[in-house]
Scaffold this active site. Structure first.
Site, PDB file in Angstrom:
ATOM      1  CB  CYS A 109     100.757  24.050 -61.149  1.00  0.00           C
ATOM      2  SG  CYS A 109     101.924  22.793 -60.658  1.00  0.00           S
ATOM      3  CE  LYS A 143     103.800  29.515 -56.414  1.00  0.00           C
ATOM      4  NZ  LYS A 143     104.138  28.345 -55.592  1.00  0.00           N
ATOM      5  CB  THR A 191     108.561  25.971 -61.560  1.00  0.00           C
ATOM      6  OG1 THR A 191     107.291  25.475 -62.000  1.00  0.00           O
ATOM      7  CG2 THR A 191     108.825  25.483 -60.150  1.00  0.00           C
ATOM      8  CB  THR A 238     114.616  24.739 -54.602  1.00  0.00           C
ATOM      9  OG1 THR A 238     113.473  24.678 -55.461  1.00  0.00           O
ATOM     10  CG2 THR A 238     115.631  23.726 -55.077  1.00  0.00           C
TER      11      THR A 238
END
Lengths: 246, 304
Positions: B129, B164, B192, B265
């Site tokens: 993140c 991740k 992202t 999204t």
């Protein structure tokens, strides 16, 4: 429980250079709508396909129809302005909480620009059993809707200046018991600063993505945390908002 | 025959569609049936509660969404007392708990606590993140650190362990190899990208934290390339995400080597994106008389 539907457009008409009124056919949803609640709306155009929905407050309900008064400011709202009666659009709602209702009070409604529609809806419900004073402000004449006193920054309609400028006088003259507001955060903050002791419920505007409380994108500082305008609001007790952070 | 059945490491999934951590909530199950999804992944939780970043937190760009939520979450205790019981009651699909820590020891402590809880099928280890200064990015960017973390966690759990991965690294394949060698049983990619937006009229950033996470449509080619790269480097099952909206998008990722995909999204432009993806994929596989598992990793070069 919100629903995601394709709703038929009953009417879409220009009110002035900036605003338009949209009526949607929604027999199953219209009875659920209360002042403060909103929908996430989106036009069914190719350009809007991958775009976010626009959160729009309910402006009123008549039989099976829900009305929205929308300011065309960006691609999403401009696409909504161009829908034709008989066409459909995407709607997710009704979303959010609603204003608590009162009886036998001297009520002050304070709105700014696109903050008028939910207070217009609220006024319809409160006016039978309360004495209502509605003051409303905007940048220019196109932002002005029916009210008791109007203010514009450029002086093109009503009195020149901000909607809050005569507030101390109005609070005293009308012996105001409760305030409802909707509009830009600085406006709501100014109202709260002038009348910190009067009960004040504010419906907040926010940049929003999911509308369902999932993404945590639309928060405001409330109490000891950040609360979601979409799922915890949009109506908050104005005294609970941490104004020093806004 | 369920042509959409797939597996992700130790998990058998009835649908290859899952959700990107932090983008989804059970509120969506008011709009569609949960069994459209193969698994449910929680928002990332941390040891202590996190207030998250001040608003404004999101901004929509031409082809994607910027966010700087800041891992707002109720903390491990809050999750255990408020969220987990509710999820256990509600979910018929496997529950994957996403979590992040500020040290290897903290990751271990969270995992040890979660190991005592029933109803959890797997963990998503958030090492990527990009929003929060200390947590995440330092772990995900260094192969040695990822290896050590995977070793520490894999030795303590027999549940599915999904690492991740962030795209914001020099060579994602090296990170994938490190996670695999450490004991990760699957890999989720990509988190992202970095992104930012400035209001040219005022010179002000659009979000409270200038550098955001960037998700949505624009990520798809990036995610697809990195999915292919990782699939070439390791045999570990891949959960692919990044800009996926349609069943055609999903097929590209399966061909590139993904065993499952996640939507994020996409829900914000179409709350029923998962339903449409599920139906489209099912129809396509029926028409071609194929099972999804036959397509995975079968991408080939264009004809000369």
């Amino acid at each position: 429980m919100p629903r995601f539907l394709e709703l038929k457009v009953a009417d879409c008409k220009r009110l002035n250079a900036d605003y338009f009124e949209l009526w949607l056919e929604a027999p199953s949803l219209a009875p659920l709508c209360k002042p403060g609640m909103f929908f996430e709306l989106k036009a069914q155009t190719a350009a809007q396909e991958r775009k976010l929905f626009k959160p729009i407050s309910v402006a009123g309900v008549l039989n099976d129809r829900i009305s929205f008064i929308i300011k065309a400011i960006g691609p999403g709202t401009r696409a909504l302005a161009e829908v034709q009666p008989g066409e459909t659009l995407f709607a997710l709602g009704p979303l959010g909480n609603d204003f608590p209702l009162v009886e036998g009070k001297n009520v002050l409604l304070v709105s700014g620009g696109v903050g008028w529609p939910p207070l217009g809806f609220l006024s319809d419900l409160l006016k039978e059993r309360n004495k209502i004073t509605h003051i409303h402000g905007g940048a220019g004449a196109s932002d002005i809707f029916p009210c008791d006193r109007a203010y514009t920054v450029d002086g093109s309609a009503g009195e020149k200046g901000l909607v809050t400028q005569d507030l101390p006088q109005i609070l005293t003259d009308q012996n105001i018991d409760i305030i409802y507001s909707c509009g830009p955060l600085p406006m709501i903050g100014a109202v709260q600063k002038i009348a910190p002791k009067i009960p004040h419920f504010a419906s907040l505007e926010a940049y929003m993505a999911c509308g369902l409380g999932a993404c945590h994108g639309c928060v405001v500082p409330v109490g000891e945390s950040y609360l979601r305008v979409c799922a915890d609001g949009p109506v908050f007790n104005a005294a609970d908002i941490r104004w020093e952070e806004i | 025959m369920n042509r959409l059945a797939t597996s992700l490491g130790k998990l058998s999934l009835q649908s290859p569609i899952t959700v990107a951590s932090g983008t989804f909530d059970t509120g969506y199950f008011d709009l569609f049936e949960q069994n459209i999804l193969g698994a449910y992944t929680t928002k990332t939780i941390t040891m202590q509660p996190k207030a998250g970043n001040p608003p404004p937190r999101i901004f929509e760009t031409e082809a994607g969404l910027l966010n700087t939520i800041g891992l707002q979450n109720p903390g491990l205790k809050g999750f255990l007392s408020e969220e987990l019981p509710r999820l256990r009651d509600l979910l018929d699909i496997p529950l994957i708990v996403s979590f992040s820590g500020s040290s290897v020891a903290e990751f271990e402590a969270i995992l040890e606590t979660l190991e005592k809880e029933e109803g959890i099928a797997g963990y998503e280890i958030n090492v990527s993140c990009p929003n929060v200064e200390k947590e995440g990015i330092a772990f995900g960017a260094e192969p040695d650190v990822v290896f050590a973390l995977a070793c520490a966690l894999a030795s303590k759990s027999s549940r599915e362990l999904i690492f991740k991965l962030s795209p914001n690294v020099t060579d994602i394949a090296q990170i994938a190899i490190a996670a695999t060698e450490g004991g990760a049983s699957s890999l989720a990619l990509i988190n992202t990208l970095y992104g930012a937006a400035i209001d040219w009229k005022t010179g002000r950033f659009r979000t409270s934290n200038p550098v955001c996470g960037y998700s949505g449509t624009a990520l798809k080619p990036v995610a697809l390339a990195l999915c292919h790269k990782v699939a070439q480097a390791v045999k570990t099952p891949i959960l692919a995400l990044g800009g996926i909206h349609t069943w055609q998008d999903a097929l590209e990722f399966f061909y590139a080597g993904a065993s499952a995909i996640a939507l994020g999204t996409a829900f914000y432009s179409d709350p029923l994106a998962a339903v449409k993806l599920h139906q489209g994929l099912k129809d396509h596989l029926e028409e071609k008389e194929l099972a999804l598992s036959e397509l995975i990793g079968k991408a080939s070069l264009p004809l000369p």
